[in-house]
Structure formats: structure tokens, C-alpha cells
Scaffold this active site. Structure first.
Site, short mmCIF file in Angstrom:
data_model
loop_
_atom_site.label_atom_id
_atom_site.label_comp_id
_atom_site.label_asym_id
_atom_site.label_seq_id
_atom_site.Cartn_x
_atom_site.Cartn_y
_atom_site.Cartn_z
N HIS A 66 -3.70 -46.83 -1.16
CA HIS A 66 -4.99 -46.54 -1.78
C HIS A 66 -5.51 -45.20 -1.30
O HIS A 66 -5.11 -44.68 -0.26
CB HIS A 66 -6.00 -47.64 -1.46
CG HIS A 66 -6.21 -47.87 0.01
ND1 HIS A 66 -5.33 -48.60 0.77
CD2 HIS A 66 -7.19 -47.48 0.85
CE1 HIS A 66 -5.76 -48.65 2.02
NE2 HIS A 66 -6.89 -47.97 2.10
N CYS A 209 -12.29 -49.30 8.67
CA CYS A 209 -11.04 -48.53 8.59
C CYS A 209 -11.36 -47.13 8.08
O CYS A 209 -12.48 -46.88 7.62
CB CYS A 209 -10.03 -49.23 7.68
SG CYS A 209 -10.46 -49.21 5.92
#
Length: 701
Positions: A66, A209
Site C-alpha cells: 500500500h 505505523c
């Protein structure tokens, strides 16, 4: 909006893997780009960059490459089901389900919440089973959209609820969902399972993250599921791109321990001072959620358990790892780099304003700047002003508006430069001890200037303040005192110790050493000046923005405040040499395209601008991929440039900006000639090294 994220034309079933995970990512870029939602090469580059920094393989046999990039025009979810699994870096094996998330750089909050909801669904085994058993692309897209559509419908309601409530009530409203329900905007959600958790431990968890799209929410889901199974009350705060809904004061007051699952620094650690702390990278929460819950429960009753420091943020940013586990040399190096990075804006603003002052008001404006800036105005402009020089009393070259504006710019710049050492010292201390180190570090740096110890003194006071404040944060005060430690007690005691050491013992020896160094280095001329240029050039290109590069830059910028020709020449040598690596790599990618991958060629196109702006880090992608050929070649080119700058007598009054501060560089022709020469040498060497010494064929275009 949600119906656009995945459609059947974004789904491929029973795909034969075209190669390793990099080839699979390329295929994912093909699938998404074919729908017109993204530029293929830019999307692939974004996905690969994310994969290089953090493997996206997950427990359960799936991977989620991603990225967020300007190459994406419209948010999209791509899906590949492979006939043979491919290794995506997961510890429990390869992946056969590949879900690609492509988000535009300006992705709105609702899209991010939908992507977060998908990430939570992927952690559930039953959802993965349904994806594996689907027989048609329409089934896959319908299954994914069935997960997203409830979140899309709830998003406006949630936003309205938050807007209509006060801070604490809003947080409670958005964090009241049970485990497994939509809680994607940073929700602090309780996970109590079917057991009665009254009287049991209350845990808080924060997940985060680097991109904040997927792993943040998958970690939250894993921890919530584990807590539910164990009957433990858990509240989760997801610090992701979908926004943050912080814990309420009541949740924090009831908490018995804190779990941090993060690969970046989390915000607001000071809220949890004194709580037992369990901390791991975000991926461990995804794969070992139950173990982390057990560790936190055990920490509640363990008097020797690690606790959140009183300063809250005395945590290194080393990818979520425990700062205490890092070696002391690495921690000190990281702190010094933090100090230098925070100091650069002071240097850039102050140095450029001083350069503008010289440009407008003439070189003698430095002698009269403060008097003219304070004593004159736009309605009362100065004439030529008398000042005392080494040859006697002289008049300024300019007068009127030019002298006044020049004096204003120079006064502003010199004031900014006056913060240089204090900022360096303060943020070194911050890098070691967090917020409690800032005040003693700044004060110690200011004292270094007063006693004449300069940037050497700033380095020493920053390290001392950071280490002493860090030691104080390891103490375990009573809970009622913990809140005062970072804002009152630690700064007070640390400032007293550091300031006393500087004034009583260290200041005079450091001042003498600083004077000796400055006199020796700035007095170099002729052959010795060229040697200095070579050394500075080698240092600037050795680690491309690392500690050696920053040491040379710090030496040059610290000398600018002297305003001597020698200090200007040192600054010019450092800036010109630092421009060489990205320019050389950009040139090499143009001259011999077949030696570089498509991603490297794209980085090369960007490196032209980075090099021109004196951003050495523009060559890091090349240096990291091929250090044995790139770094030595760039060092030779940098040495050539540094030597030529000194030989031509080029000076720069600006500390940063590259070719964009040409007005502050003289002679400009010498600066440009030196850069061109070094760039040609470095580009030639790296191209030859890659072509002749690589032992393998050129990369296919």
C-alpha cells in the site's frame, strides 16, 4: 464513495505469479493503472518504496502492499489471488492473497477510515476464508464492499456526533463501539469479551505505523480480539491517517498498564507517566496479540516492570524498538543528528537574512546594523553612517533606504544566528531525554555562547543535559509527583548541574579550544586551504546527510557568524560539495539509462532538483542500493569540487539553498564551475564502476 474503491475490474483470480514479490507488486500496479485510477510507474514506485521500508506480508497468508502518492488519481483497492504463494516477508510463510491499497496523496478522512475498516477485517480468519473461496471477481468485490459500506454509512453520523459534543464526550461517543465494530478514526474501543472484567486489570493500547493506513488498524483489531478472548478490558487508540480520537481522562485514570505497538514515535506519551509499559513493533501486535496482552497483564503486578518515563517522550524513534536496547554510541549519534536537524532552520533563516542584508546594505552593514535598524525608520532614513574598522573610522558605502533595509535584514539574521548554539544544545538534549531535556539544553547552549565555547560547548552541554535529564526520568516518583517531574523538577535540577559545570569548570577550557580551532582552520590559505576543501568535500559525500556530512556542515555554519572571507569560503566548499552526489547520480541515470531500474531513473529525475537545492540526501536511494560504487565515486567528485572552490576563492554568505541563493555567492562562475567539474567526475566514475566492475549485464529498460 465506497462503491468506487473496489470493482470487479480490479480483481484477478487464479493468477500465476510473475516472479518474486517485486514482480507481483508490478502486476498490482498494472491492474490498478489499467482502470485509469493511477499512473502505473509512479504507483509501482510508491508501493516498492513502502515494501522496502516495511514488509507487508501478514500472518494468515496475505499481503497488503500500500502507499499514498500523487501518482494515484482516485483511491482504489486491487486484489490478486495467486495460484502459488509468494514470500512477502511474513514470519509464518508466503502469501496467496494480495490486497493492494492505492490512496491519493490528498486522501480525505472518510477514505482513510474505509481503508482502516478493511484492514481490521483482514485480520479475521473467516473473512480471509471467504476471499479464498470466492469463484468470481464480482464475489470478491461484493465481499470487500460489504465490509466497507457500513463504515461509509456510519462516517457522516460519527462526524456529526463529534462535532456536536465537547472534547471528552466526543471521545467517549466515538470510542464506545464494541470489538469488531467500526472504530477506524483512531477510536479507543473497549474489548471486554463475554467475561466480567470488573476488578480485573484495565489496559490501554496505542498502535501506529509509518503510513497509518493498514498495519495501525490491523494491530488494533488483533489486540482487541485477544483481549476479548481473555476477558480483559482494553481500550485502543489508533494513531493513524484516519485521525486520532484520544483516550478519555477517565480511561487513563482507570488504566493499569499501557501497550505500545508502533514503528514511529507516538504522540502524548506524557499522559501515561508511571504506567507499566509493554512496547513492541506494530507487526508483533498483529501476529502475537495474545502474548502482548499476557505481558501487559503480568506487568501490572510486577514492581520491576518497565514504566513510561516521567517525561513521556524520552523514546527513540528507532522503528518502535526500545530505546534502552540501543547502544550508547547509536543513541548519542541519533541525538546529535536530532540537534543538527532542528538547528538547520535557525541557520537557514538567519544566514539567508544576513546575506540579504549584505546584498541590499553593502558589506559594511554588519558594523552598523543594530544602531541603524533601531535608530532609523522608513520616515527617518539614515545617511552614510560612520563606523570604526581596523584601519580607522570609515563611512558606510550606502545610505538611505538601501542601508536601512539592509540593516533590518542583517539584524534579523544575526538574531536568528544567535540561537544556533542554543538550538543545537537544546535539541540534542531533547533527542536523549525528550521534553525534560529541552530547557536545560537551551540554557546550557546559551551559556556556551556567553563564555565563548561556541558550538563545541553546545555539543557538550546538550549531551550533558540530555544524559542527566534522562537519568532523572528513570526514577520512580510517587504517582502524585510524576506530573511535576518533566515540567518543573527535572529541568530545574538539570539546568543547575549543567550550568554550574559550564561556568565553574568547562567553559574556559572549551573556549580556548574553540579559539584555537577557529584560528587554525580559518587561517589556512594557499595549498593548505585546498587541502581543507578536499577534506570537507570528502566528508560531505561520505554518508549523504549522515553524521559525518552533518559534522562538516555544522563546522561551516558555525563559522558564518564570524563574517570572515575564510568562513565564507568554507561554507561555499561545503555547500558545493554537498550538491555533487545527487547531481552526479541524476546525470548518470540520463547518460546510461540501462544501468538503472525504472524506479532509479525516476529517483534520478528528482535528484536534479534536490542537488540544485543542496539536499545531499537526494543520492541516498542510490547509495543504499549500491554503496561500494556510488559512495567512493561521489566522494572523489566532492573532493574535486571542494578543492576548486577553495582554489577559486569562492565564498557563500548563505548557509543553504544551493544555486537558488546565487545572489549570496561570489564569484558565482567559480561556484558553478566547481560543481560541474565534481559532478562530471563523480558521474563518470559511478557509470564506469557500474558498467565495468559490476560483473553483470545492464538492467533491462
Amino acid at each position: 464513495m465506497s462503491s468506487q474503491l473496489m470493482t470487479p475490474d480490479l480483481v484477478r483470480l487464479e493468477v500465476d505469479p510473475p516472479g518474486d514479490k517485486l514482480a507481483v507488486i508490478g502486476l498490482m500496479a498494472d491492474v490498478i493503472a489499467a482502470t485509469g485510477r493511477a499512473d502505473r510507474d509512479g504507483l509501482e514506485a510508491g508501493l516498492l518504496q513502502r515494501e522496502e521500508s516495511f514488509a507487508t506480508g501478514m500472518p494468515g497468508g496475505f499481503a497488503i502492499p500500500h502507499c499514498r502518492t500523487e501518482a494515484v488519481h482516485e483511491a482504489a483497492l486491487g486484489f490478486l489471488r495467486l495460484t502459488e504463494p509468494v514470500d512477502f516477508g511474513s514470519a509464518d510463510g508466503p502469501a496467496d492473497l494480495i490486497i493492494g491499497i492505492a490512496a491519493p496523496a490528498g486522501t480525505d478522512n472518510q477514505h482513510l477510515q474505509l481503508l482502516a475498516q478493511l484492514s481490521r477485517a483482514l485480520i479475521r480468519p473467516e473473512f480471509l476464508t471467504q476471499l479464498r473461496e470466492a469463484t468470481a471477481p464480482e464475489q470478491v468485490s461484493d465481499l470487500v464492499m460489504s465490509v466497507l459500506e457500513p463504515a461509509a454509512q456510519a462516517a457522516p453520523e460519527t462526524a456529526a456526533a463529534v462535532a456536536s459534543a465537547d472534547g471528552g464526550a466526543a471521545a467517549a461517543a466515538t470510542s464506545g463501539a464494541t470489538t469488531g465494530e467500526a472504530a477506524t478514526g483512531g477510536a479507543a474501543t473497549p474489548a471486554t469479551g463475554g467475561a466480567d472484567s470488573a476488578g480485573g486489570p484495565v489496559l490501554l493500547a496505542i498502535t501506529s505505523c509509518p503510513t497509518g493506513i493498514a498495519h495501525t488498524y490491523m494491530a488494533a483489531e488483533s489486540l482487541e480480539n485477544a483481549a476479548k478472548d481473555k476477558g480483559v478490558e482494553l481500550h485502543v487508540e489508533t494513531q493513524g491517517s484516519g485521525g486520532i480520537t484520544p483516550f478519555t481522562d477517565e480511561q487513563i485514570a482507570r488504566a493499569d498498564a499501557l501497550i505500545v505497538a508502533a514503528d514511529v514515535n507516538i504522540s502524548g506519551r506524557e499522559r501515561f507517566a508511571g504506567l507499566p509499559l509493554v512496547e513492541h513493533p506494530v507487526k508483533r501486535a498483529i501476529s502475537h496479540g495474545p502474548q502482548m496482552i499476557d505481558e501487559a497483564v503480568a506487568a501490572v503486578s510486577d514492581p520491576g516492570a518497565k514504566r513510561v518515563p516521567a517525561g513521556g517522550d524520552a523514546k527513540s524513534s528507532d522503528s518502535g524498538s526500545d530505546a534502552q536496547a540501543k547502544s550508547w554510541p547509536r543513541r548519542i549519534q541519533a541525538a546529535v543528528m536530532t540537534g543538527v536537524s532542528y538547528m538547520i532552520p535557525f541557520v537557514a533563516a538567519g544566514g539567508l537574512l544576513m546575506a540579504l542584508g549584505f546584498l541590499i546594505g553593502g558589506f559594511d552593514v554588519a558594523f552598523v546594523a543594530n544602531d541603524v535598524a533601531v535608530g532609523s525608520s522608513l520616515t527617518s532614513l539614515p545617511g552614510q553612517v560612520e563606523y570604526e574598522s581596523t584601519t580607522g573610522m570609515l563611512l558606510t558605502e550606502r545610505s538611505g533606504l538601501a542601508l536601512y533595509l539592509g540593516a533590518v535584514f542583517f539584524a534579523l539574521g544575526s538574531t536568528g544566528m544567535g540561537f544556533l548554539v542554543a538550538a543545537l544544545s537544546g535539541y540534542i538534549a531533547f533527542g536523549l531525554a525528550g521534553r525534560p531535556g529541552i530547557a536545560p539544553g537551551f540554557i546550557g547552549g546559551a551559556i556556551s555562547v556567553v563564555v565563548g565555547a561556541g558550538f563545541l560547548g553546545g555539543l557538550i552541554t546538550g549531551l550533558l543535559a540530555g544524559l542527566i535529564a534522562l537519568w532523572f526520568t528513570t526514577l520512580k516518583p510517587p504517582r502524585w509527583l510524576a506530573g511535576l517531574m518533566p515540567v518543573v523538577i527535572i529541568p530545574l535540577l538539570t539546568t543547575l548541574v549543567v550550568g554550574g559545570l559550564m561556568l565553574l569548570f568547562l567553559g574556559r577550557p572549551l573556549a580556548a579550544l574553540m579559539t584555537w580551532l577557529q584560528d587554525g582552520l580559518t587561517g589556512m590559505s594557499g595549498t593548505s586551504a585546498i587541502l581543507l576543501g578536499i577534506i570537507l568535500g570528502l566528508m560531505m559525500c561520505f554518508d549523504l546527510g549522515g553524521p559525518v556530512n552533518k559534522a562538516a556542515y555544522l563546522f561551516a555554519t558555525a563559522g558564518l557568524s564570524q563574517g570572515t572571507e575564510a568562513s565564507f569560503q568554507i561554507m561555499a566548499a561545503v555547500m558545493a560539495a554537498g550538491m555533487v552526489p545527487p547531481l552526479a547520480m541524476a546525470l548518470s541515470t540520463v547518460v546510461r539509462k540501462k544501468l538503472y531500474t525504472p524506479v532509479e531513473r525516476e529517483n534520478g529525475a528528482t535528484a536534479w532538483l534536490l542537488g540544485a537545492a543542496f539536499i545531499s540526501e537526494g543520492a541516498i536511494p542510490f547509495g543504499a542500493a549500491d554503496p561500494l560504487r556510488v559512495i567512493p565515486s561521489c566522494m572523489v567528485g566532492g573532493a574535486v569540487t571542494g578543492a576548486l572552490v577553495m582554489a577559486f576563492g569562492v565564498g557563500s554568505q548563505a548557509p543553504h539553498g544551493g544555486i537558488f541563493v546565487a545572489f549570496a555567492i561570489s564569484p558565482l562562475w567559480g561556484f558553478i564551475a566547481a560543481i560541474i567539474a565534481g559532478t562530471l567526475v563523480a558521474a563518470a566514475l559511478v557509470t564506469i564502476a557500474k558498467e565495468v566492475l559490476s560483473g553483470k549485464a545492464a538492467v533491462a529498460a
